[in-house]
Scaffold this motif. Sequence first.
Motif, PDB file in Angstrom:
ATOM      1  N   GLU A  53       0.845  -1.187   0.000  1.00  0.00           N
ATOM      2  CA  GLU A  53       0.000   0.000   0.000  1.00  0.00           C
ATOM      3  C   GLU A  53       0.878   1.234   0.000  1.00  0.00           C
ATOM      4  OE1 GLU A  53      -3.729  -0.707   2.574  1.00  0.00           O
ATOM      5  OE2 GLU A  53      -2.707   1.037   3.411  1.00  0.00           O
ATOM      6  N   LEU A  54       0.668   2.124  -0.963  1.00  0.00           N
ATOM      7  CA  LEU A  54       1.486   3.340  -1.003  1.00  0.00           C
ATOM      8  C   LEU A  54       0.948   4.355   0.000  1.00  0.00           C
ATOM      9  CD1 LEU A  54       1.950   3.698  -4.865  1.00  0.00           C
ATOM     10  CD2 LEU A  54       3.572   2.803  -3.173  1.00  0.00           C
TER      11      LEU A  54
ATOM     12  N   LYS B 126      -6.151   9.083  -2.840  1.00  0.00           N
ATOM     13  CA  LYS B 126      -6.315   7.803  -3.533  1.00  0.00           C
ATOM     14  C   LYS B 126      -5.739   7.843  -4.954  1.00  0.00           C
ATOM     15  CE  LYS B 126     -10.296   6.376  -0.750  1.00  0.00           C
ATOM     16  NZ  LYS B 126     -11.705   5.896  -0.756  1.00  0.00           N
ATOM     17  N   ILE B 127      -5.751   6.689  -5.606  1.00  0.00           N
ATOM     18  CA  ILE B 127      -5.076   6.592  -6.902  1.00  0.00           C
ATOM     19  C   ILE B 127      -5.828   7.303  -8.032  1.00  0.00           C
ATOM     20  CG2 ILE B 127      -5.997   4.233  -7.292  1.00  0.00           C
ATOM     21  CD1 ILE B 127      -3.420   3.621  -8.883  1.00  0.00           C
ATOM     22  N   PHE B 128      -7.172   7.309  -7.979  1.00  0.00           N
ATOM     23  CA  PHE B 128      -7.912   7.903  -9.098  1.00  0.00           C
ATOM     24  C   PHE B 128      -8.877   9.004  -8.688  1.00  0.00           C
ATOM     25  CE2 PHE B 128      -7.146   3.419 -10.636  1.00  0.00           C
ATOM     26  CZ  PHE B 128      -6.122   3.768 -11.516  1.00  0.00           C
ATOM     27  N   CYS B 129      -8.803   9.453  -7.419  1.00  0.00           N
ATOM     28  CA  CYS B 129      -9.661  10.550  -6.981  1.00  0.00           C
ATOM     29  C   CYS B 129      -8.939  11.258  -5.843  1.00  0.00           C
ATOM     30  CB  CYS B 129     -11.026  10.030  -6.505  1.00  0.00           C
ATOM     31  SG  CYS B 129     -10.915   8.932  -5.081  1.00  0.00           S
ATOM     32  N   SER B 130      -9.528  12.345  -5.333  1.00  0.00           N
ATOM     33  CA  SER B 130      -8.789  13.110  -4.326  1.00  0.00           C
ATOM     34  C   SER B 130      -9.240  12.783  -2.906  1.00  0.00           C
ATOM     35  CB  SER B 130      -8.920  14.598  -4.609  1.00  0.00           C
ATOM     36  OG  SER B 130     -10.287  14.916  -4.686  1.00  0.00           O
ATOM     37  N   CYS B 131      -9.926  11.662  -2.712  1.00  0.00           N
ATOM     38  CA  CYS B 131     -10.323  11.268  -1.359  1.00  0.00           C
ATOM     39  C   CYS B 131      -9.081  10.947  -0.518  1.00  0.00           C
ATOM     40  CB  CYS B 131     -11.197  10.021  -1.392  1.00  0.00           C
ATOM     41  SG  CYS B 131     -12.823  10.326  -2.077  1.00  0.00           S
TER      42      CYS B 131
ATOM     43  N   ALA C 190     -11.326   1.609  -0.640  1.00  0.00           N
ATOM     44  CA  ALA C 190     -11.468   1.433  -2.090  1.00  0.00           C
ATOM     45  C   ALA C 190     -10.753   2.574  -2.803  1.00  0.00           C
ATOM     46  CB  ALA C 190     -12.937   1.405  -2.479  1.00  0.00           C
ATOM     47  N   GLY C 191      -9.815   2.238  -3.674  1.00  0.00           N
ATOM     48  CA  GLY C 191      -9.086   3.263  -4.409  1.00  0.00           C
ATOM     49  C   GLY C 191      -7.780   3.670  -3.748  1.00  0.00           C
ATOM     50  N   VAL C 192      -7.428   3.072  -2.624  1.00  0.00           N
ATOM     51  CA  VAL C 192      -6.103   3.318  -2.038  1.00  0.00           C
ATOM     52  C   VAL C 192      -5.068   2.688  -2.979  1.00  0.00           C
ATOM     53  CG1 VAL C 192      -4.564   2.667  -0.125  1.00  0.00           C
ATOM     54  CG2 VAL C 192      -6.872   3.519   0.345  1.00  0.00           C
ATOM     55  N   PRO C 193      -4.007   3.425  -3.309  1.00  0.00           N
ATOM     56  CA  PRO C 193      -3.067   2.891  -4.311  1.00  0.00           C
ATOM     57  C   PRO C 193      -2.225   1.724  -3.811  1.00  0.00           C
ATOM     58  CG  PRO C 193      -2.286   4.994  -3.480  1.00  0.00           C
ATOM     59  CD  PRO C 193      -3.651   4.779  -2.884  1.00  0.00           C
ATOM     60  N   LEU C 194      -2.089   0.734  -4.684  1.00  0.00           N
ATOM     61  CA  LEU C 194      -1.245  -0.422  -4.394  1.00  0.00           C
ATOM     62  C   LEU C 194      -0.214  -0.592  -5.490  1.00  0.00           C
ATOM     63  CD1 LEU C 194      -3.938  -3.195  -3.678  1.00  0.00           C
ATOM     64  CD2 LEU C 194      -2.698  -1.843  -1.972  1.00  0.00           C
ATOM     65  N   LEU C 195       0.933  -1.127  -5.101  1.00  0.00           N
ATOM     66  CA  LEU C 195       1.854  -1.674  -6.089  1.00  0.00           C
ATOM     67  C   LEU C 195       1.792  -3.178  -5.913  1.00  0.00           C
ATOM     68  CD1 LEU C 195       5.152   0.422  -5.885  1.00  0.00           C
ATOM     69  CD2 LEU C 195       3.217   0.701  -7.438  1.00  0.00           C
TER      70      LEU C 195
ATOM     71  N   GLY D 190      10.644   5.639   1.184  1.00  0.00           N
ATOM     72  CA  GLY D 190       9.598   6.420   1.856  1.00  0.00           C
ATOM     73  C   GLY D 190       8.253   6.338   1.154  1.00  0.00           C
ATOM     74  N   ILE D 191       8.015   5.268   0.369  1.00  0.00           N
ATOM     75  CA  ILE D 191       6.755   5.209  -0.372  1.00  0.00           C
ATOM     76  C   ILE D 191       5.702   4.328   0.313  1.00  0.00           C
ATOM     77  CG2 ILE D 191       7.820   5.732  -2.594  1.00  0.00           C
ATOM     78  CD1 ILE D 191       7.707   2.819  -3.317  1.00  0.00           C
ATOM     79  N   SER D 192       6.125   3.539   1.287  1.00  0.00           N
ATOM     80  CA  SER D 192       5.165   2.699   2.014  1.00  0.00           C
ATOM     81  C   SER D 192       5.786   2.336   3.350  1.00  0.00           C
ATOM     82  CB  SER D 192       4.896   1.412   1.239  1.00  0.00           C
ATOM     83  OG  SER D 192       4.147   0.500   2.034  1.00  0.00           O
ATOM     84  N   ASP D 193       4.951   2.086   4.364  1.00  0.00           N
ATOM     85  CA  ASP D 193       5.584   1.650   5.613  1.00  0.00           C
ATOM     86  C   ASP D 193       5.700   0.129   5.678  1.00  0.00           C
ATOM     87  OD1 ASP D 193       2.992   1.127   6.232  1.00  0.00           O
ATOM     88  OD2 ASP D 193       2.752   2.842   7.572  1.00  0.00           O
ATOM     89  N   CYS D 194       5.073  -0.575   4.728  1.00  0.00           N
ATOM     90  CA  CYS D 194       5.262  -2.027   4.588  1.00  0.00           C
ATOM     91  C   CYS D 194       5.073  -2.781   5.901  1.00  0.00           C
ATOM     92  CB  CYS D 194       6.659  -2.343   4.055  1.00  0.00           C
ATOM     93  SG  CYS D 194       6.946  -1.765   2.395  1.00  0.00           S
ATOM     94  N   ARG D 195       3.995  -2.490   6.613  1.00  0.00           N
ATOM     95  CA  ARG D 195       3.768  -3.225   7.861  1.00  0.00           C
ATOM     96  C   ARG D 195       2.817  -4.376   7.592  1.00  0.00           C
ATOM     97  NH1 ARG D 195       2.960   1.797  10.863  1.00  0.00           N
ATOM     98  NH2 ARG D 195       5.021   2.474  11.483  1.00  0.00           N
ATOM     99  N   MET D 196       3.332  -5.589   7.671  1.00  0.00           N
ATOM    100  CA  MET D 196       2.503  -6.754   7.363  1.00  0.00           C
ATOM    101  C   MET D 196       1.346  -6.876   8.337  1.00  0.00           C
ATOM    102  SD  MET D 196       4.936  -9.786   5.982  1.00  0.00           S
ATOM    103  CE  MET D 196       3.863 -10.589   4.801  1.00  0.00           C
ATOM    104  N   GLN D 197       1.608  -6.605   9.633  1.00  0.00           N
ATOM    105  CA  GLN D 197       0.554  -6.747  10.642  1.00  0.00           C
ATOM    106  C   GLN D 197      -0.609  -5.815  10.353  1.00  0.00           C
ATOM    107  OE1 GLN D 197       3.687  -6.471  11.173  1.00  0.00           O
ATOM    108  NE2 GLN D 197       4.263  -8.362  12.221  1.00  0.00           N
TER     109      GLN D 197
END
Length: 476
Positions: free
Chosen positions: A14-15, A20-25, A146-151, A180-187
């Motif tokens: 999750e970035l 969000k990726i396609f809107c400004s929410c 919904a719409g949160v950006p993922l790689l 600095g693009i994600s905190d990568c916390r699996m939990q």
Amino acid sequence: MEYETVIGLEVHVELNTKTKIFCSCSTAFGAKANTQICPVCAGLPGALPVLNRQVLTAAVRAGLALNCEIAERTRFDRKNYFYPDNPQNYQISQLYLPICKKGYMEFDTGEGRKKVRIHDIHMEEDAGKLYHDSEKGVSYADYNRAGVPLLEIVTEPDMRSGEEAVAFLEKLKSRLRYLGISDCRMQEGSMRADVNLSVRPAGSSEYGTRTEMKNLSSYTAVREAAAAETKRQIAILESGGSVMRETRRFDEKKKESTGMRGKEGAEDYRYFPEPDLKAVYIAKETTEKLRAQMPEFSEEKTERFCREYGLGAKDAALLCRERKMAELFEQTVSLGAEAKSVSNWLNGETLKLMAEREVADELRFTADRLYKLIKLIKDGIINNTTAKEVFENMYDDNTDPEKYVEEKGLAQSSDEDEIRELCMQVFNANPDAVSDYRNGKGRALGFLVGCVMKAGSGKVEPKTVTKVMKECLEKG
Ligand code: ADP
Ligand code: MG
Ligand code: ZN
């Protein structure tokens, strides 16, 4: 027969963009359900997506950090499926022209250096979240996510054990956190791994049939899922059966997986180019500019810390695990503190408090504070016990150590008259120790110094105490 495990990973990250990726929410976590939605991310008919530029930049940077080729032209595709967490009934993802491909990452394992190839990295949107209330027999949908950006980072099947898969994930996490693009916390779900696994007779050059275990949420789960699935597949082959290509769910408590559904292929999703978004062209210069701005990652930094600051490999590696910590180290040393002391405070007391406090990787104190603390100790103004108290305050509130010591009256005194006074009191109370010392029993001195320290409530400077005491005893 001997078998070899073959693992390929699909990792969702999750970035941490603000929107969000396609809107400004907002993407902020923890808001009341369905308060961060709009017609675009709620999938209302006629609403049109617009790509968030930050997502594009983050994806290119991730690709560079994983030695990928960056596409000059990239496009989104529509992946069709119906599920209530997905109000559009399709997910905007990438299949045909992903942003990055053909990369690799190297890392150390117990058995030496390992290279894992990256098949591709693509951008996509996350789905909402469903909550099932089995008592009432209802389900609730929250579309804030919904719409949160993922790689999605897809590797080639290059890993040979759960241990290697975990080592890959650790290195990936380190790189993406350094960017600095994600905190990568699996939990917390900001990094999730799907484990694709097959087994084959050792020495064989063909792959066996694989299964996929979705959404593993800890390193332990990855390790255990790989071990259990390897065992299950070997048992099937040994009894003359064949492994079915399917998606499985791993139960982290029971430590076993169960079949979920037959594996869907790309054709099941009826992918087609996303008609609501244009292709994106990425100029070579843009990519090269981003490449030039890549940070120094933890491995190189660790080596440099050993070389430049004379630190041990273990200390250096610990400091360089997190970029912020490594930067704090260098800033504090550049102010004039001794590298070894700074390293000790960061790897010792700092890590200890980070583990104790829940807010794990938030370092709130600044380099000048740590520098002052170390100087107070070096100048003999506070002792180590006091220093820990001062440090704890500084850790929590970035308190100025000098001010804190002054306000709380924690400074040790090296006022010789005051100390001489205390010595006299101690001599009068302990005449035996005094005569012991005079009769050549050196040990008695330590005892007497201890008494003076106690009489001074630990706030007299020990070196001065020893010096003054010797003078007094010699003078008689
Ligand atoms: P699909 O398109 O069906 O998801 P991919 O070829 O894209 O399949 O591969 C998905 C993941 O499965 C990748 O991470 C890849 O490395 C892994 N994979 C492919 N074949 C195997 C195999 N035989 N054993 C283990 N993992 C595999
Ligand atoms: Mg796949
Ligand atoms: Zn929205």
